[in-house]
Design a protein around this motif. Structure first.
Motif, PDB file in Angstrom:
ATOM      1  N   PHE A  71      52.206  41.610  23.264  1.00 30.94           N
ATOM      2  CA  PHE A  71      53.558  41.504  22.715  1.00 30.94           C
ATOM      3  C   PHE A  71      54.384  40.747  23.737  1.00 30.94           C
ATOM      4  N   CYS A 100      64.231  39.202  14.921  1.00 31.40           N
ATOM      5  CA  CYS A 100      62.842  39.403  14.500  1.00 31.40           C
ATOM      6  C   CYS A 100      62.312  38.261  13.633  1.00 31.40           C
ATOM      7  N   TYR A 148      58.393  35.386  11.310  1.00 29.56           N
ATOM      8  CA  TYR A 148      58.959  36.701  10.988  1.00 29.56           C
ATOM      9  C   TYR A 148      58.066  37.797  11.534  1.00 29.56           C
ATOM     10  N   GLN A 149      58.681  38.753  12.207  1.00 28.31           N
ATOM     11  CA  GLN A 149      57.990  39.904  12.761  1.00 28.31           C
ATOM     12  C   GLN A 149      58.613  41.150  12.133  1.00 28.31           C
ATOM     13  N   SER A 150      57.817  42.001  11.527  1.00 24.31           N
ATOM     14  CA  SER A 150      58.373  43.185  10.878  1.00 24.31           C
ATOM     15  C   SER A 150      59.148  44.031  11.877  1.00 24.31           C
ATOM     16  N   ARG A 157      58.881  32.176  18.336  1.00 18.37           N
ATOM     17  CA  ARG A 157      58.198  31.678  17.144  1.00 18.37           C
ATOM     18  C   ARG A 157      56.799  31.142  17.438  1.00 18.37           C
ATOM     19  N   ARG A 212      52.930  37.977  18.084  1.00 24.64           N
ATOM     20  CA  ARG A 212      53.693  39.229  18.126  1.00 24.64           C
ATOM     21  C   ARG A 212      54.789  39.063  19.169  1.00 24.64           C
ATOM     22  N   CYS A 226      59.474  38.604  19.768  1.00 27.72           N
ATOM     23  CA  CYS A 226      60.845  38.618  19.268  1.00 27.72           C
ATOM     24  C   CYS A 226      61.742  38.040  20.350  1.00 27.72           C
TER      25      CYS A 226
END
Length: 472
Positions: free
Chosen positions: A182, A194, A382-384, A417, A421, A423
């Motif tokens: 991450f 996110c 996009y990351q949840s 981006r 994984r 943000c």
């Protein structure tokens, strides 16, 4: 790992090192680290000035107890080794390059000035100040590791050096090293970003039509900004041309006049409240018959592109529930070899594609006698926000800020981006009350409050500690 004593240790650490943090920010700000490809050489692919800042940052990281690797002068990283070894690691990524200093500064741009609790200088917010925070967050854990407290995962501070002009450094890195488990980038706003819209740029080119009545069109500085000033050199008597709303006219030699349009500029990703000077200029020239036949077609294209900033008039509008509306702005108009060129910058959601945008803009160009080419594209990221990593960061921000924390999406682009994984996570606080003299990122007198940076350093250390507790 994170308990009340840990947080007290963090507070003590931040108080202890703060003057060193400011001194190191100043060391980096003194480098005018703007990309200069014309001066690039082996080991200095973004030019010597950018490389000097990278080298300075790597020396800092080494001094602060990190194990440093330079990646062919494109970027670098510093590690605090963990039990996982170098293949499984958590990362931060920030950058040491800057946009050009520009005009309008009231304070020295290339050194840190302190005023009323603020730091002023190019890069204090974007991104040299936040980068130094990432190093000192790692330094906190390097100290504890030296005392025998091994981290479960290696912590890596990636030192970017090409963020402002293309992010060519990260793909090079990812070709040579595994993805982090991450990663967060301290190069944005709190609470947490996110997702980022797709990025798209293209260019229209007219036929050899310039010169009948419009000798030259010139407007804008970069494709990803809304044009605030545009000019046209036209074959006309300046005395016969009326001035108008946002229009000035001046003599430019025998039989020539210069028409100057003034708009309200802004970033391409945030067009609300802006006025595109290119559209103002095109409408004036058309209204006063200051265009030949081929020139008229090109000006009509400019009118269509600037009719709105959301691609509706040009036929590429799109929206979704994550990112909202597509944006599309005309950034730079030029005259080259008897042809007019016009760039477009689009930020697009998940309900369209770069191929669909290109197909429609090719049609639009053909309708106006112009060719269109796609210059670049990067798909939406996009990351949840429901993932445990993002929830750990949001919980830490909420704890320290005392405010609810929700992830959101933007039209801009960050290093995040480029990773599977990741943000973007602070440190800027958008609703902070700022004095009028405190400039924003990319502008003159760029400034950020020391307290917001101190708070961000606390947040980063505690957030990293909580990431270390996760089963990744």
């Amino acid at each position: 790992m994170v308990n009340e004593q840990f947080k007290k240790d963090v507070d003590t650490f931040v108080d202890e090192v703060w003057e060193d943090v400011v001194a190191d920010i100043d060391r980096l700000v003194r480098h005018e680290s703007v990309e200069d490809l014309a001066a690039a050489e082996p080991g200095k692919p973004w030019g010597p000035a950018s490389n000097a800042a990278l080298v300075e940052a790597e020396r800092m990281a080494e001094r602060l107890g990190l194990q440093v690797t330079d990646v062919d002068g494109r970027l670098g990283f510093g590690d605090v080794p963990g039990a996982s070894g170098p293949e499984r690691y958590l990362a931060t990524i920030a950058h040491t390059d800057i946009v050009p200093v520009g005009l309008g500064w009231s304070y020295p741009a290339l050194e840190v000035t302190r005023r009323e609790g603020y730091l002023i200088g190019r890069g204090v917010q974007d991104d040299k100040g936040p980068f130094v925070l990432s190093l000192y967050a790692a330094h906190f854990f390097a100290r504890r590791a030296a005392a025998g407290e091994e981290l479960p995962y290696t912590l890596r501070c990636i030192i970017g050096n090409n963020e402002e002009t293309g992010m060519g450094d990260v793909p090079y890195y990812l070709e040579r090293y595994p993805e982090p488990l991450f990663c967060f980038s301290p190069d944005a706003d709190f609470p947490l970003i996110c997702g980022e819209k797709g990025l798209y740029q293209g260019r229209f080119t007219s036929g050899e039509v310039a010169g009948e009545k419009v000798v030259e069109l010139d407007g804008g500085t970069v494709p990803n900004a809304i044009c605030g000033r545009a000019t046209a050199l036209v074959r006309a008597d300046a005395a016969t041309l009326p001035e108008g709303d946002r229009i000035e006219v001046e003599p430019a030699g025998e039989g020539l006049a210069r028409v100057v349009a003034t708009g309200i500029g802004g970033h391409a990703s945030m067009p609300e409240g802006t006025v595109n000077a290119i559209g103002v200029l095109a409408r004036y020239l058309l209204a006063h018959d200051l265009a030949g036949e081929g020139e008229r077609s090109f000006l009509e294209l400019l009118v269509t592109l600037t009719e709105d900033a959301y691609g509706r008039a040009s036929g590429i509008a799109a929206t979704d529930d994550k990112f909202g509306d597509l944006t599309c702005v005309a950034g730079v108009v030029r005259t080259e070899g008897g042809r007019f060129t016009q760039t477009v910058d689009c930020r697009y959601p998940t309900t369209t594609t770069d191929a669909a945008i290109t197909a429609r803009l090719e049609e639009l160009g053909a309708e106006r006698g112009c060719a269109f080419e796609q210059l670049s594209s990067d798909a939406p990221f996009y990351q949840s926000p429901d993932g445990p990593e993002i929830q750990a960061l949001l919980a830490t921000y909420a704890e320290y800020s005392g405010e609810p924390a929700e992830a959101y999406t933007i039209g801009g682009g960050t290093y995040a981006r480029h990773f599977a994984r990741a943000c973007a996570f602070g440190p800027n606080v958008t609703d902070e009350e700022r004095p009028a003299w405190a400039g924003i990122e990319h502008g003159p007198d760029e400034a950020i409050s020391e307290e917001s940076l101190r708070q961000a350093l606390r947040i980063y250390i505690v957030a990293i500690a909580r990431l270390m507790e996760l089963d990744l």
